[in-house]
Design a protein around this motif. Sequence first.
Motif, PDB file in Angstrom:
ATOM      1  N   VAL A  77      47.447  42.613  37.445  1.00 12.87           N
ATOM      2  CA  VAL A  77      47.828  41.753  38.571  1.00 12.87           C
ATOM      3  C   VAL A  77      48.489  40.452  38.138  1.00 12.87           C
ATOM      4  CG1 VAL A  77      46.170  42.704  40.205  1.00 12.87           C
ATOM      5  CG2 VAL A  77      45.494  40.773  38.732  1.00 12.87           C
ATOM      6  N   LEU A  78      48.503  40.168  36.827  1.00 17.83           N
ATOM      7  CA  LEU A  78      49.202  38.965  36.357  1.00 17.83           C
ATOM      8  C   LEU A  78      50.644  39.252  35.950  1.00 17.83           C
ATOM      9  CD1 LEU A  78      46.568  36.925  34.336  1.00 17.83           C
ATOM     10  CD2 LEU A  78      47.171  36.814  36.749  1.00 17.83           C
ATOM     11  N   HIS A  79      51.028  40.518  35.958  1.00 13.89           N
ATOM     12  CA  HIS A  79      52.425  40.822  35.634  1.00 13.89           C
ATOM     13  C   HIS A  79      53.329  40.257  36.719  1.00 13.89           C
ATOM     14  CE1 HIS A  79      52.369  43.407  32.055  1.00 13.89           C
ATOM     15  NE2 HIS A  79      51.093  43.463  32.375  1.00 13.89           N
ATOM     16  N   PRO A  80      54.425  39.594  36.315  1.00 15.73           N
ATOM     17  CA  PRO A  80      55.286  38.982  37.325  1.00 15.73           C
ATOM     18  C   PRO A  80      56.271  39.954  37.963  1.00 15.73           C
ATOM     19  CG  PRO A  80      56.013  38.364  35.126  1.00 15.73           C
ATOM     20  CD  PRO A  80      54.838  39.271  34.935  1.00 15.73           C
TER      21      PRO A  80
ATOM     22  N   HIS B  64      44.624  31.727  35.875  1.00 16.84           N
ATOM     23  CA  HIS B  64      45.908  31.732  36.574  1.00 16.84           C
ATOM     24  C   HIS B  64      45.763  31.303  38.041  1.00 16.84           C
ATOM     25  CE1 HIS B  64      49.933  33.038  37.726  1.00 16.84           C
ATOM     26  NE2 HIS B  64      49.354  33.466  38.827  1.00 16.84           N
ATOM     27  N   VAL B  65      44.753  31.840  38.703  1.00 13.66           N
ATOM     28  CA  VAL B  65      44.619  31.605  40.150  1.00 13.66           C
ATOM     29  C   VAL B  65      44.032  30.220  40.438  1.00 13.66           C
ATOM     30  CG1 VAL B  65      43.429  32.405  42.245  1.00 13.66           C
ATOM     31  CG2 VAL B  65      44.489  34.062  40.696  1.00 13.66           C
ATOM     32  N   GLY B  66      43.194  29.712  39.531  1.00 17.06           N
ATOM     33  CA  GLY B  66      42.540  28.422  39.790  1.00 17.06           C
ATOM     34  C   GLY B  66      41.421  28.595  40.800  1.00 17.06           C
ATOM     35  N   GLN B  67      41.146  27.532  41.575  1.00 21.94           N
ATOM     36  CA  GLN B  67      40.036  27.648  42.523  1.00 21.94           C
ATOM     37  C   GLN B  67      40.459  27.216  43.932  1.00 21.94           C
ATOM     38  OE1 GLN B  67      36.807  29.175  42.104  1.00 21.94           O
ATOM     39  NE2 GLN B  67      37.305  28.993  44.263  1.00 21.94           N
ATOM     40  N   PRO B  68      41.201  28.089  44.628  1.00 23.83           N
ATOM     41  CA  PRO B  68      41.504  27.770  46.031  1.00 23.83           C
ATOM     42  C   PRO B  68      40.201  27.624  46.825  1.00 23.83           C
ATOM     43  CG  PRO B  68      42.772  29.667  45.289  1.00 23.83           C
ATOM     44  CD  PRO B  68      41.769  29.376  44.221  1.00 23.83           C
ATOM     45  N   GLN B  69      40.263  26.777  47.848  1.00 21.87           N
ATOM     46  CA  GLN B  69      39.064  26.373  48.580  1.00 21.87           C
ATOM     47  C   GLN B  69      38.247  27.529  49.155  1.00 21.87           C
ATOM     48  OE1 GLN B  69      39.952  24.045  51.965  1.00 21.87           O
ATOM     49  NE2 GLN B  69      38.069  22.854  51.853  1.00 21.87           N
ATOM     50  N   ASN B  70      38.925  28.499  49.768  1.00 21.92           N
ATOM     51  CA  ASN B  70      38.159  29.547  50.476  1.00 21.92           C
ATOM     52  C   ASN B  70      38.062  30.844  49.671  1.00 21.92           C
ATOM     53  OD1 ASN B  70      40.770  30.299  50.645  1.00 21.92           O
ATOM     54  ND2 ASN B  70      40.716  30.916  52.786  1.00 21.92           N
ATOM     55  N   LEU B  71      38.200  30.720  48.344  1.00 21.98           N
ATOM     56  CA  LEU B  71      38.176  31.935  47.519  1.00 21.98           C
ATOM     57  C   LEU B  71      36.881  32.037  46.718  1.00 21.98           C
ATOM     58  CD1 LEU B  71      41.072  33.618  45.858  1.00 21.98           C
ATOM     59  CD2 LEU B  71      39.173  33.083  44.372  1.00 21.98           C
TER      60      LEU B  71
END
Length: 465
Positions: free
Chosen positions: A30-33, A69-76
């Motif tokens: 899922v990290l492949h662009p 890669h994704v970090g920490q979005p608030q609602n995730l």
Amino acid sequence: MTQLMHYPDLQVCVLAAGQGKRMRSSRPKVLHPVLGRAMIDYLLHTVEMLRPKGIALVTGHASEMVQEHVGQPQNLEWVIQDRQLGTGHAVNQCENVIRDVRDVLIVCGDTPLLRTETLAKLIDEHRDRNAVVTVLTAEPKNSYGYGRIIRDGDGRVSAIVEEKDADESQRNLREVSSGIYCVRYEALFDLLHKIGNNNAQNEYYLPDIVPLALKDGKTVETVVMEDASEMFGVNNRVQLAEVESLMQQRIIHDWQMNGVTIEKPESVRIEAGVSIGIDTVIQAGCYLIGSTRIGDECRIGPNAVLVDAMLDDRVNVFAFSHIHGANVGSEAKVGPFARLRPGAELDEEVHIGNFVEIKNSIINRGSKINHLSYIGDTEMGSGCNIGAGTITCNYDGANKHKTIIGDDVFIGSDTKLIAPVEVGSDATIGAGSIITKKVKEGGLTLSARPEQRHVTDWQRPKKKI
Ligand code: UD1
Ligand code: MG
């Protein structure tokens, strides 16, 4: 443009724990662009547009890389599936993070072409029909690899059979599962607890909730996708290229509808993070990469490459120019065959011609460097004219040094400016000069030239026969 929606009583579950073995890669699938943006970013954007209560992201293989890669979005919420025992097992891992919602939407992380509107249609139909499980299905040209939708005599869905478990006649069925489901929360985990792994892959298959729900007398519905390409999953690099090409057509179509002319659209690459103003013309073979921003009424190419470049309005970039990490002011001209490197900042109406390289330099309004030059670590005023072959010698082998040039300076061809050095405004420098000291304002400066001689009795050599 995707419309922002609002489903506060919906939880989204994104499955992305698989290794993606068929990609043969050290990074998770899922990290492949796809056109410069990771597959998972497309998917997360698509589901965020639903504005659900929350998103559970199931990762397992190289989950640290995905998290970084994704970090920490608030609602995730992150859910780790240590061993990948199947899609049903993956959803089951979310039991502790999902509660108090009406429905759970399950999607896979490897389908970047999926649209928010398609998911909204699935959820709305699921609710209108009061279903417990609704499967999003499709009829692609080639159903190989997908789970086939089995229907009973009344045309109602009865099961989903995976490629590896299907018999000959089941394999011939055209309708397949997209792998995307909307399931009533209160029923989901009861159903998942009943799934077994007695199948060709010894995996806990999420599709098995369909016959289990039917057995309990619950309503199972299907919604057919209008555009089957939206569910295309990427399992290997051939499919990655196919999905990228479909995404490219979509992006190009959107820019065309927004007032951008694109010549030979099949020859250009325009990545997902690029933006282009109206009445701009993109000529054949251009590559617009990364966060490139182009203003209105520009003309780019043919065969120009722009990487993280910022162009103001009415800029002309001629054929085969390469612009990377540079800013170009309005009505500037660049190329053909010019190279702007990171930190190049061109003001309005600057002209950069063929075989000129500019790095980490500010070039003020209307200055012209038209032929065969290298300008690095320089601050140049406005209205200058830099002759062919001028070089700023900015590197002494260990350190970089600056060249400062005032306004309205004229530098003759083939001049070397040995940095650090300064040239005052209105100065003129004679051709072929080697400048090592500060050049005064105005007047003419030129370094000593070798004496010119004439040899009268000289004979041109003749070819030996
Ligand atoms: C799956 C579906 C199939 C459907 C197809 C659509 C199952 C058993 N099969 O097949 O019916 O037609 O998607 O593309 O559901 N994953 C996990 N944990 C696991 C296994 C998988 O998170 O233990 C994730 C993967 O990372 C991937 C998704 O689930 O994002 C689907 O897995 P994949 O192996 O690609 O399944 P398919 O064979 O494509
Ligand atoms: Mg898949």
